[in-house]
Design a protein around this motif. Structure first.
Motif, mmCIF file in Angstrom:
data_model
loop_
_atom_site.group_PDB
_atom_site.id
_atom_site.type_symbol
_atom_site.label_atom_id
_atom_site.label_comp_id
_atom_site.label_asym_id
_atom_site.label_seq_id
_atom_site.Cartn_x
_atom_site.Cartn_y
_atom_site.Cartn_z
ATOM 1 N N ALA A 1 -11.365 62.773 -93.445
ATOM 2 C CA ALA A 1 -10.460 61.998 -92.594
ATOM 3 C C ALA A 1 -9.574 62.932 -91.760
ATOM 4 N N LYS A 2 -9.073 63.963 -92.400
ATOM 5 C CA LYS A 2 -8.191 64.913 -91.699
ATOM 6 C C LYS A 2 -8.966 65.621 -90.566
ATOM 7 N N MET A 3 -10.201 65.981 -90.873
ATOM 8 C CA MET A 3 -11.036 66.670 -89.877
ATOM 9 C C MET A 3 -11.374 65.730 -88.712
ATOM 10 N N VAL A 4 -11.724 64.480 -89.036
ATOM 11 C CA VAL A 4 -12.093 63.526 -87.976
ATOM 12 C C VAL A 4 -10.896 63.300 -87.043
ATOM 13 N N ASP A 5 -9.711 63.131 -87.594
ATOM 14 C CA ASP A 5 -8.542 62.911 -86.732
ATOM 15 C C ASP A 5 -8.270 64.129 -85.862
ATOM 16 N N ALA A 6 -8.375 65.320 -86.454
ATOM 17 C CA ALA A 6 -8.117 66.544 -85.677
ATOM 18 C C ALA A 6 -9.131 66.664 -84.547
ATOM 19 N N CYS A 7 -10.398 66.382 -84.845
ATOM 20 C CA CYS A 7 -11.444 66.531 -83.825
ATOM 21 C C CYS A 7 -11.353 65.437 -82.765
ATOM 22 N N ALA A 8 -11.220 64.191 -83.205
ATOM 23 C CA ALA A 8 -11.218 63.091 -82.231
ATOM 24 C C ALA A 8 -10.028 63.244 -81.282
ATOM 25 N N SER A 9 -8.884 63.663 -81.804
ATOM 26 C CA SER A 9 -7.728 63.764 -80.910
ATOM 27 C C SER A 9 -7.867 64.953 -79.963
ATOM 28 N N ALA A 10 -8.706 65.923 -80.315
ATOM 29 C CA ALA A 10 -8.922 67.075 -79.426
ATOM 30 C C ALA A 10 -10.148 66.882 -78.530
ATOM 31 N N GLY A 11 -10.868 65.789 -78.721
ATOM 32 C CA GLY A 11 -12.070 65.552 -77.903
ATOM 33 C C GLY A 11 -13.239 66.435 -78.306
ATOM 34 N N ILE A 12 -13.283 66.842 -79.577
ATOM 35 C CA ILE A 12 -14.430 67.616 -80.068
ATOM 36 C C ILE A 12 -15.081 66.849 -81.225
ATOM 37 N N LYS A 13 -16.203 67.373 -81.762
ATOM 38 C CA LYS A 13 -17.017 66.550 -82.668
ATOM 39 C C LYS A 13 -16.940 66.989 -84.128
#
Ligand code: GLV
Ligand code: MG
Length: 346
Positions: free
Chosen positions: A227-239
Motif C-alpha cells: 500500500a505504501k509503495m502504491v501510494d508513493a508511485c501513483a502520486s509520482a506518476g510511476i508504476k
C-alpha cells in the motif's frame, strides 16, 4: 534544493532530454532470465513473443564466479534478439558491489540504445537514484544514446521503505519500483524464510465461542508495504510492481499474492519461472466481466459526470474514473492479445 525547472534538464551535455511522461506499456510480468545459462537464453527469441518484459538478471541468484559471464551473456542476448514490443531490462548488481560499475559501463556502451530499463536493487534513498541518474547521463552522452534509459528501484530495505516517497520522485528517469520481499524480510528482521506470499503463523483468531475451536484467518504480510509503495508511485506518476514469489510448487499462492497486488494498484509482478508467466498474464489482465461492467458505466455517462444506476449499483463521476482505469488497461491488453480483445468485445 534543485529548482523544479532544472528537474527535466539532461544531467550531462549531449545526454537525451529526460522523459516528461512514462511510455504507456503493458508490463504484466517482468520475466527473469539468468543470462549466463545458455540453455535458458537460447529460448529467449521464442519467449519474447509470450512476455511483456524480459530481464537479464545480474544480481542475486547469479553466483559470484558467474557475474562476468552473466554480463557478457546479457549483452550477447540483447544484441541477438529482436524484442519488438517486449521490454528489455536488466537487474544490475547493487551499488556497493564490486561488479556494478562494470555492469553499467559495459551494458550501456554495448546495447544502451536497446535497453529500456535498469532495475536497481537495494535502493535506500534518493542518493542511490541520483548516482545512477548522473552516471547514466554521462554514459548516454558518451555513447550517443538517443532515448533515456529508465530506472526501476527495488524496495527491499527498511530504510528504502522509510524513504519510498522521496525515491519515487528522485528523478524523471524513475520508471517504477518493485517490492522485494526476501531482502526486505531480512533487512527488517522478519522471521520468515519464504520469498513473498503469506505465512501460516501471521493470523488473527476469531473470538472464542463456547470452547469451539477458534477459526484462524491468515493475513497478508505484505499489505502495508504494498500500500505504501502504491501510494508513493501513483502520486509520482510511476508504476508499482509486486516482485518475486519463490515457491514454484504453489501456483495458487502465487496467484493470490499477484491478485492482491493487482487489486491494490500494481501493474505487474516478476515471473521467476515459466509457470508464473501465465499466472501474471491472467491476473494483470482485467477480468472480462469487470471490463463489461466498466464499459456499461462509461456508456451510461459519456462525459464522465452525473449519476446513473446500473444493475442496482450507483455510478457517478468517481466510478466513471474507476471504470476508465479498467477499460484503459483492457485496451492495452487487447492491443497485444487478440484472444483477450475478443473476450473484451473490442
Ligand atoms: C528480491 O530481490 C527480493 O529480495 O525479494
Ligand atoms: Mg533482493
Amino acid at each position: 534544493m534543485k529548482l523544479p525547472r532544472q528537474f527535466y534538464q539532461p544531467l550531462a551535455i549531449g545526454a537525451p532530454a529526460p522523459l516528461r511522461e512514462l511510455p504507456v506499456k503493458l508490463e504484466r510480468m517482468i520475466h527473469f532470465v539468468p543470462p549466463h545459462v545458455e540453455k535458458v537464453t537460447a529460448k529467449v527469441p521464442e519467449l519474447v513473443r509470450q512476455i511483456d518484459v524480459v530481464l537479464g538478471n545480474l544480481e542475486d541468484a547469479i553466483p559470484a564466479d558467474a557475474k562476468a559471464a552473466a554480463r557478457v551473456g546479457f549483452i550477447a542476448m540483447a544484441k541477438a534478439v529482436e524484442f519488438g514490443a517486449t521490454g528489455l531490462w536488466t537487474r544490475i548488481n547493487a551499488l556497493n558491489s564490486p561488479w556494478v560499475l562494470d555492469d553499467i559501463n559495459a551494458i550501456v556502451a554495448a546495447i544502451g540504445h536497446k535497453l529500456d530499463v535498469i532495475m536497481l536493487p537495494k535502493v535506500e534513498g534518493v542518493w542511490d537514484i541520483h548516482y545512477l541518474d548522473q552516471l547514466l547521463a554521462q554514459l548516454e552522452a558518451k555513447h550517443s544514446i538517443q532515448k533515456p534509459i529508465l530506472i526501476h528501484a527495488i524496495l527491499e530495505t527498511a530504510q528504502g521503505v522509510n524513504n519510498v516517497e522521496a525515491i519515487a520522485t528522485a528523478s524523471p528517469r524513475m520508471h517504477g519500483m518493485s517490492l522485494g520481499p526476501a531482502d526486505l524480510a531480512a533487512s527488517r528482521g522478519m522471521k520468515t524464510t519464504r520469498v513473498g506470499g503469506g505465512h501460516p503463523d501471521y493470523v488473527v483468531l476469531a473470538d472464542a465461542k463456547d470452547g469451539a475451536t477458534r477459526e484462524k484467518f491468515q493475513q497478508d504480510l505484505w499489505h502495508y508495504t504494498t500500500a505504501k509503495m502504491v501510494d508513493a508511485c501513483a502520486s509520482a506518476g510511476i508504476k508499482p510492481f509486486y516482485g518475486p514469489f519463490g515457491d514454484f510448487s504453489d501456483p495458487d499462492g502465487c496467484e493470490a499474492q499477484f491478485r492482491n497486488s493487482f487489486l491494490m494498484g500494481c501493474a505487474g509482478a516478476w515471473s521467476l519461472h515459466p509457470s508464473q508467466i501465465g499466472i501474471a498474464k491472467r491476473v494483470f489482465s482485467p477480468d472480462p466481466a469487470e471490463v463489461a461492467m466498466a464499459r456499461k458505466i462509461i456508456a451510461a455517462m459519456p462525459d464522465g459526470t452525473g449519476a446513473a444506476m446500473i444493475d442496482g449499483k450507483m455510478q457517478d463521476d468517481a466510478t466513471w474514473k474507476q471504470a476508465k482505469v479498467v477499460v484503459d488497461l483492457a485496451r492495452l491488453v487487447a492491443a497485444k492479445d487478440p484472444d483477450m480483445a475478443a473476450r473484451y468485445g473490442f
